[in-house]
Every structure is written in C-alpha cells, then in structure tokens.
Design a protein around this motif. Structure first.
Motif, PDB file in Angstrom:
ATOM      1  N   GLY A 112       0.811  -1.212   0.000  1.00 31.55           N
ATOM      2  CA  GLY A 112       0.000   0.000   0.000  1.00 31.55           C
ATOM      3  C   GLY A 112       0.841   1.256   0.000  1.00 31.55           C
ATOM      4  O   GLY A 112       0.521   2.239  -0.684  1.00 31.55           O
ATOM      5  N   VAL A 113       1.950   1.255   0.763  1.00 34.79           N
ATOM      6  CA  VAL A 113       2.848   2.413   0.813  1.00 34.79           C
ATOM      7  C   VAL A 113       3.459   2.674  -0.560  1.00 34.79           C
ATOM      8  O   VAL A 113       3.482   3.818  -1.048  1.00 34.79           O
ATOM      9  N   LEU A 114       3.960   1.621  -1.193  1.00 37.21           N
ATOM     10  CA  LEU A 114       4.611   1.783  -2.501  1.00 37.21           C
ATOM     11  C   LEU A 114       3.617   2.251  -3.556  1.00 37.21           C
ATOM     12  O   LEU A 114       3.919   3.146  -4.357  1.00 37.21           O
ATOM     13  N   ALA A 115       2.416   1.660  -3.565  1.00 33.46           N
ATOM     14  CA  ALA A 115       1.411   2.046  -4.561  1.00 33.46           C
ATOM     15  C   ALA A 115       0.924   3.476  -4.319  1.00 33.46           C
ATOM     16  O   ALA A 115       0.810   4.277  -5.257  1.00 33.46           O
ATOM     17  N   GLY A 116       0.638   3.815  -3.066  1.00 33.50           N
ATOM     18  CA  GLY A 116       0.174   5.171  -2.753  1.00 33.50           C
ATOM     19  C   GLY A 116       1.223   6.217  -3.054  1.00 33.50           C
ATOM     20  O   GLY A 116       0.914   7.301  -3.567  1.00 33.50           O
ATOM     21  N   SER A 117       2.487   5.911  -2.746  1.00 36.69           N
ATOM     22  CA  SER A 117       3.584   6.846  -3.010  1.00 36.69           C
ATOM     23  C   SER A 117       3.794   7.026  -4.512  1.00 36.69           C
ATOM     24  O   SER A 117       4.052   8.139  -4.983  1.00 36.69           O
ATOM     25  N   LEU A 118       3.671   5.922  -5.265  1.00 41.38           N
ATOM     26  CA  LEU A 118       3.831   6.002  -6.730  1.00 41.38           C
ATOM     27  C   LEU A 118       2.740   6.872  -7.341  1.00 41.38           C
ATOM     28  O   LEU A 118       3.024   7.773  -8.143  1.00 41.38           O
ATOM     29  N   LEU A 119       1.491   6.621  -6.965  1.00 37.48           N
ATOM     30  CA  LEU A 119       0.390   7.413  -7.509  1.00 37.48           C
ATOM     31  C   LEU A 119       0.528   8.888  -7.133  1.00 37.48           C
ATOM     32  O   LEU A 119       0.285   9.778  -7.959  1.00 37.48           O
TER      33      LEU A 119
END
Length: 398
Positions: free
Chosen positions: A371-378
């Motif tokens: 979730g951290v990686l996906a949220g940070s990427l978006l």
C-alpha cells in the motif's frame, strides 16, 4: 579529514550532479525501491530475505541479532537524529520560529496526518490488528517529495518548496510523537530511568557549555542503548539527543549546524537508501497485485493518495479563506494542490511505521508495504503532472 574530502560528501555531490541537484535523493529512492521489488520477486528472493533476516554469527548487542534490526533500530536512529537536528533548527532559527509563519504549515501538517488516518480506519476498520496501522499513511517522505519537486525546476515558486519542506518537518515531528506514544508496548522501568539519566546529562552538558563532540556522542549512544532495551523504540533516542545539541554559535561555530551538514549526505545517500532496500522488497507470491484491494493495503494506499491531498489542501484553503493564515505567496491553487498530492509520498517513514504496527504479523507488514509503494507512486505521478501543467498564479472566483 575535512568535510569536503569526506567520501559521503563526495558521493552526495557526484549523485547530485548525475541526477540534477535536489532531485538526486528522490531518484535514488526510486531506484532502490525498484531494486528491492525485483530482488524480492526473483530467483534471488531467498538470498535477499536471508541477507537481512538471518541471525548474525556475532553481534556486540544481543538484541540486534540480524542486519535488518541493525538497520531499523541502529542506523535509523541516526536518521532520526538528523530529523531532530532539522526540527530544532527550524523551530529556533527557521520557518517555525515565527508564530505567524508556522500557523499554516502546522495546521496543514496536522490535517495531513488526521485525514489519512481516518481514511485508513474507514477502510481497514477498527478491529485488531488492522487498527494498529492507522498511522502508516500519516507521514511524508521529505527526500522523495522534494526530489520530485526539484525535477520541475523554476516551474515551481520557491515559496512552495519552502512550504513543502516546513510541512514535512512538522509531519516528521508528529510521526516521532506517534511512534513514542502509540507504538510502545510496555516500558522496562530500570532501562527507561537509565535513558532519562543520559538525557538529563545531555541537557546539563548543553546548559553549562560543555560543547565537546565526543561527550555528546558517548552520552547519545548511552541513551540509545538504554532506550533500545526499555521498550520504547530506539529511534526516539535519536530525536531526543538531537534536541540537546547546541545551536548557539560559539567562536564562529555551531555544533548543530556542523553535525547536520556532516550527516545529511550519510542520511540521504547511505542510510535511507539502505533502509529502503532492506524494507521495500514485497514478495508478491503470497499477495499478488489483487492484494491491493485487501483492507490494509487499500487503506494505506487511499490514505496516502486521497487523505493526504484532501487534508492538506482543505486546511490551506480554509485557512486562507477565513483569514487564519494566507497561502504561500506566488503559488496558484493548482500548484498548492499539486504540492498537497506530493505529500502523499510516504516511503521511508511509512515503511518504518508499518513494521512497528504489525510486528507479529509478517504478512500484514508486506501488505502495508504494498500500500505504501502504490500510494507513493500514484502521489508522485499525479503530483508531478499537476505541477508540470499548472497555470501561473490565479485567484479562485469569489
């Protein structure tokens, strides 16, 4: 050896030249995150896992018996020490030293922590253990966010960059407080008192002018060791030690400024990338990308991507409209929205809190990482796009 010749400083200058100044830190973290994901989902996955989690053949501190623990409880104490130095400098002699100037960033940072937490709890629920992850989307990664901002060059007014830095610093202070208060299971009194003893000695050394680097180093390490065994997370000792370092200029020199200057390259180009590589690798075999729609990763993702921008932008807009504090000079509303979106880049602090939130649930830690990686990427992609195409400053219609 002079600071200019120090290899960490030379490394910082080299990478900065390669990737373009302030953007270097953010780009390096992107590379590290990709490398960690590749390692965790390749034939090297067992080697990657064993490297950080296998017991060490020998360790001077029994509690730190893996490389992962040395990074998260040892090196990250240095990271938090530098964060503490930055916070103290800003509060005493920076943007946070003036009551009027700190109104807006403090309000924006507070809203930018509360709204993501509410978003997370709405999706993940308040039952245990899911509820413990509420603080994961509450943090902003300064290096990552400033790195993306730096890629835009002169398209972004200086006031916006300064505001982002100030919000992120207040955000860091809030994250440290959260770690100390909400992620401390129980305190071992004897060790806690030992830590307080070292802290009191550090305060006295500052108060009575015993400004010797070796003294602060010995006392700081002593406090870290006691806190490590007390039940409070050891990184809190890094911040407390930093608050005791003298900022006052003596004989044309300031211990705080020299330490900050010396340690920032280590933080940006050694400690944080190493932490990122050790913690960002998510093994998708047991989760899959479909796992993003599970409560914890989805709560973290939307907390960072939606909660951060809504909380921060709403605080700026409301503050400006009611006259509590004006928005940053020279920044359009579109640019302020883009900046608020960039604050959804969690990475370092979010990964760190995720590991603290679910110490007994390895799968939940992996889901939180996703979730951290996906949220940070978006957040980084949308934030960059909004700022890249934002118009020049314009007023909202009355």
């Amino acid at each position: 050896m002079s600071l200019q010749r120090h290899w960490a400083n030379r490394l910082a200058r080299t990478i900065s030249k390669m990737f373009g100044g302030e953007a270097a830190g953010g780009i390096l973290l992107i590379v590290v995150a990709i490398a960690a994901m590749l390692a965790a989902n390749s034939p090297l996955q067992h080697t990657y896992h064993d490297l950080f989690h296998d017991r060490l053949a020998w360790t001077p501190i029994p509690k730190l018996d893996t490389l992962h623990l040395w990074i998260n409880d040892g090196l990250m104490a240095v990271f938090f020490f530098v964060v503490g130095l930055e916070i103290k400098r800003e509060v005493l002699d920076g943007e946070l030293s003036d009551a009027k100037r700190r109104r807006l960033p403090v309000l924006a940072a507070a809203a930018g922590m509360m709204v993501p937490a509410l978003v997370y709890l709405t999706i993940a629920g308040t039952g245990q253990p899911m509820q413990r992850g509420w603080a994961i989307p509450a943090a902003t990664d300064i290096a990552f966010a400033v790195g993306v901002l730096a890629l835009l060059g002169k398209r972004v007014p200086a006031s916006l960059r300064l505001f982002l830095l100030t919000v992120a610093i207040v955000d860091d202070l809030g994250a440290v407080a959260i770690i100390a208060v909400f992620y401390t299971a129980g305190i071992k009194l004897a060790w806690g008192l030992g830590g307080l003893g070292f802290l009191a000695t550090l305060i006295a050394a500052n108060r009575f002018g015993f400004h010797r680097y070796w003294l602060f180093l010995v006392l700081g390490i002593g406090m870290w060791f006691c806190v490590l065994y007390s039940g409070i997370h050891a990184t809190v000792a890094g911040v407390l030690a930093a608050f005791c370092v003298p900022l006052t200029v003596t004989r044309g020199d300031s211990m705080l400024l020299r330490l900050e200057h010396a340690l920032v390259p280590w933080n940006s180009f050694v400690i944080v990338p190493l932490f990122g590589f050790a913690n960002a690798g998510v093994a998708l075999a047991g989760i899959g990308f479909d796992g993003l729609f599970d409560p914890i990763p989805l709560g973290v993702l939307l907390g960072l991507f939606i909660g951060k921008q809504v909380g921060i932008f709403a605080a700026i807009f409301a503050s400006d409209r009611i006259g509590f504090a004006p928005r940053p000079e020279g920044a359009s509303w579109a640019q302020l929205w883009g900046m608020a979106v960039l604050c959804g880049i969690g990475f370092t602090m979010s990964l760190f809190i995720g590991a603290l939130a679910f110490p007994r649930y390895p799968l939940l830690i992996e889901e939180a990482k996703l979730g951290v990686l996906a949220g940070s990427l978006l957040s980084s992609v949308l934030g960059y796009a909004v700022l890249r195409f934002a118009s020049r400053p314009a007023k909202l219609p009355a």
